[in-house]
Design an enzyme around this catalytic site. Structure first.
Site, PDB file in Angstrom:
ATOM      1  N   ILE A 145      -4.332  -5.759   6.878  1.00  0.00           N
ATOM      2  CA  ILE A 145      -4.378  -6.163   5.455  1.00  0.00           C
ATOM      3  C   ILE A 145      -4.543  -5.068   4.510  1.00  0.00           C
ATOM      4  O   ILE A 145      -3.884  -5.157   3.468  1.00  0.00           O
ATOM      5  CB  ILE A 145      -5.835  -7.015   5.684  1.00  0.00           C
ATOM      6  CG1 ILE A 145      -5.720  -8.248   6.307  1.00  0.00           C
ATOM      7  CG2 ILE A 145      -6.255  -7.204   4.137  1.00  0.00           C
ATOM      8  CD1 ILE A 145      -6.944  -8.871   6.485  1.00  0.00           C
ATOM      9  N   HIS A 146      -5.123  -3.957   4.781  1.00  0.00           N
ATOM     10  CA  HIS A 146      -5.145  -2.678   3.843  1.00  0.00           C
ATOM     11  C   HIS A 146      -3.492  -2.290   3.392  1.00  0.00           C
ATOM     12  O   HIS A 146      -3.364  -2.059   2.212  1.00  0.00           O
ATOM     13  CB  HIS A 146      -6.013  -1.473   4.450  1.00  0.00           C
ATOM     14  CG  HIS A 146      -6.309  -0.654   3.228  1.00  0.00           C
ATOM     15  ND1 HIS A 146      -5.483   0.563   3.058  1.00  0.00           N
ATOM     16  CD2 HIS A 146      -6.986  -0.430   2.461  1.00  0.00           C
ATOM     17  CE1 HIS A 146      -5.991   1.437   2.299  1.00  0.00           C
ATOM     18  NE2 HIS A 146      -6.844   0.856   1.588  1.00  0.00           N
ATOM     19  N   CYS A 147      -2.752  -2.339   4.550  1.00  0.00           N
ATOM     20  CA  CYS A 147      -1.336  -1.874   4.319  1.00  0.00           C
ATOM     21  C   CYS A 147      -0.788  -2.699   3.300  1.00  0.00           C
ATOM     22  O   CYS A 147       0.576  -2.299   2.773  1.00  0.00           O
ATOM     23  CB  CYS A 147      -0.855  -2.183   5.927  1.00  0.00           C
ATOM     24  SG  CYS A 147      -1.465  -0.783   7.024  1.00  0.00           S
ATOM     25  N   ILE A 148      -0.870  -3.947   3.271  1.00  0.00           N
ATOM     26  CA  ILE A 148      -0.005  -4.810   2.487  1.00  0.00           C
ATOM     27  C   ILE A 148      -0.901  -5.300   0.996  1.00  0.00           C
ATOM     28  O   ILE A 148      -0.192  -5.901   0.324  1.00  0.00           O
ATOM     29  CB  ILE A 148       0.044  -6.331   3.019  1.00  0.00           C
ATOM     30  CG1 ILE A 148      -1.075  -6.949   3.339  1.00  0.00           C
ATOM     31  CG2 ILE A 148       0.934  -6.038   4.492  1.00  0.00           C
ATOM     32  CD1 ILE A 148      -0.784  -8.670   3.943  1.00  0.00           C
TER      33      ILE A 148
ATOM     34  N   ARG B 202       0.821  -1.154   0.014  1.00  0.00           N
ATOM     35  CA  ARG B 202      -0.036   0.026   0.013  1.00  0.00           C
ATOM     36  C   ARG B 202       0.873   1.175   0.077  1.00  0.00           C
ATOM     37  O   ARG B 202       0.546   2.261  -0.659  1.00  0.00           O
ATOM     38  CB  ARG B 202      -0.802  -0.132   1.158  1.00  0.00           C
ATOM     39  CG  ARG B 202      -1.921   1.087   1.525  1.00  0.00           C
ATOM     40  CD  ARG B 202      -2.851   1.441   0.279  1.00  0.00           C
ATOM     41  NE  ARG B 202      -3.569   0.035   0.141  1.00  0.00           N
ATOM     42  CZ  ARG B 202      -4.669  -0.176  -0.642  1.00  0.00           C
ATOM     43  NH1 ARG B 202      -5.134   0.752  -1.411  1.00  0.00           N
ATOM     44  NH2 ARG B 202      -5.404  -1.062  -0.787  1.00  0.00           N
TER      45      ARG B 202
END
Length: 344
Positions: A333-336, A90
């Site tokens: 999860i959003h970060c990866i 992200r």
């Protein structure tokens, strides 16, 4: 030519990820490394139920990636090789935008290790935005803004959420004003109105955080709806912040002048880990095509959080993945993950 960034609820051709390859993302022991690989792979496999996934993998980790990614998939998971420092796609990857002719482009922000943090390295990661754009076969829209994908959120209609502690961070953009950032957001992602939060969650503003990414604080599941991290325990330092966010958004409007419906999504009941106050957040989820990949924490609030996500994303299947190993390394999860929008 003008550009706009579609909402995360728009159709996706692909989800991009990176595979943990070194440093704290892998950990100090082989057991810790395997835990990281399993968790990143679990997100990729869950996402593949809805959307093809491409994972960028350092050469040294190729065998490990194939071993973990090759089972239980619905859509293809493609492995491509590039050297990495870290695994937060992200932030190191590009942001995909669409021009006024309907053509896809990739905004390549300047990545400098979340504001040149002492613990961060970015010799390789600073090139991943361009690498992903080239892999996707789309033109690059260069930006000189030091910025990361987790540091802003869009509704697809010109409303942008951001935090002063990130875009105005002296380690990122010491000479820029809010107006400067807003102008660059307008040029690159089609911002019409930027709603500024002062900072992010408490833990994320500490030494090993991002200095306040918005993607664990608030998200807009649809125009006029804002999902707020709701820390309900007054013992936690984020309690007052959660209250102030609700107040702020109840007085805000979108770029289109629409008042916000404020939807609170609970923080997990767990307050601390071995390092101190946690910043576990259900806000940090991936929406892709017919699915939502949600962080879970083996926590009593998991079920309520999933229910809230089902309500704000009607018609999509919510799939939970245990994100504790991700948060132990600094994100969710959003970060990866990073979405590549579908264009006609």
């Amino acid at each position: 030519m003008t550009f706009h960034m579609p909402a995360e609820t728009a159709a996706h051709d692909r989800i991009w990820m990176a595979f943990p390859s070194s440093g704290y993302a892998l950990g100090d022991t082989e057991d810790e490394a395997e835990a990281a690989r399993r968790t990143w792979a679990a997100v990729a496999r869950a996402t593949s139920e809805f959307t093809p996934v491409t994972v960028v993998v350092s050469t040294s980790q190729t065998d490990h990636a194939h071993r973990h990614l090759g089972e239980g998939i619905s859509h293809p998971i493609t492995v491509v090789n590039a050297e990495l420092d870290d695994a937060w796609m992200r932030d190191i990857g590009p942001s995909f935008v669409v021009d006024d002719n309907g053509k896809l482009h990739a905004v390549d922000w300047v990545f400098n290790g979340w504001g040149a943090q002492e613990w961060a390295t970015w010799d390789h990661d600073q090139h991943i935005g361009r690498f992903v754009a080239n892999q996707a076969g789309v033109p690059i829209l260069d930006s000189q803004l030091r910025n990361e994908g987790g540091g802003f959120h869009v509704d697809g209609q010109g409303t942008v959420l951001a935090t002063r502690s990130v875009q105005l961070d002296p380690g990122r953009n010491p000479d820029l004003t809010e107006a400067d950032v807003e102008a660059e957001f307008a040029r690159t992602i089609g911002a019409k109105k930027v709603i500024w939060l002062d900072h992010g969650l408490y833990r994320d503003n500490q030494t090993f955080g991002t200095r306040g990414h918005v993607d664990i604080v608030a998200a807009m599941p649809s125009p006029g709806v804002v999902l707020i991290h709701d820390q309900r325990n007054p013992e936690h330092p984020d309690f007052e912040f959660s209250q102030s966010l609700k107040t702020q958004f109840r007085a805000e409007t979108t770029a289109e002048g629409q008042p916000f419906e404020v939807v609170a999504i609970p923080a997990p009941e767990v307050l601390r880990d071995d390092e101190g106050w946690v910043d576990y957040s259900y806000v940090n989820h991936l929406v892709t095509n017919d699915g939502v990949i949600a962080c879970t924490f083996d926590d009593p609030m998991d079920a309520e959080a999933v229910s809230v996500l089902e309500q704000v994303y009607p018609g999509r299947k919510v799939v939970g993945v245990d994100a504790r190993e991700l948060y132990a390394r600094g994100g969710g999860i959003h970060c990866i993950t990073q979405q590549q929008a579908t264009v006609s």
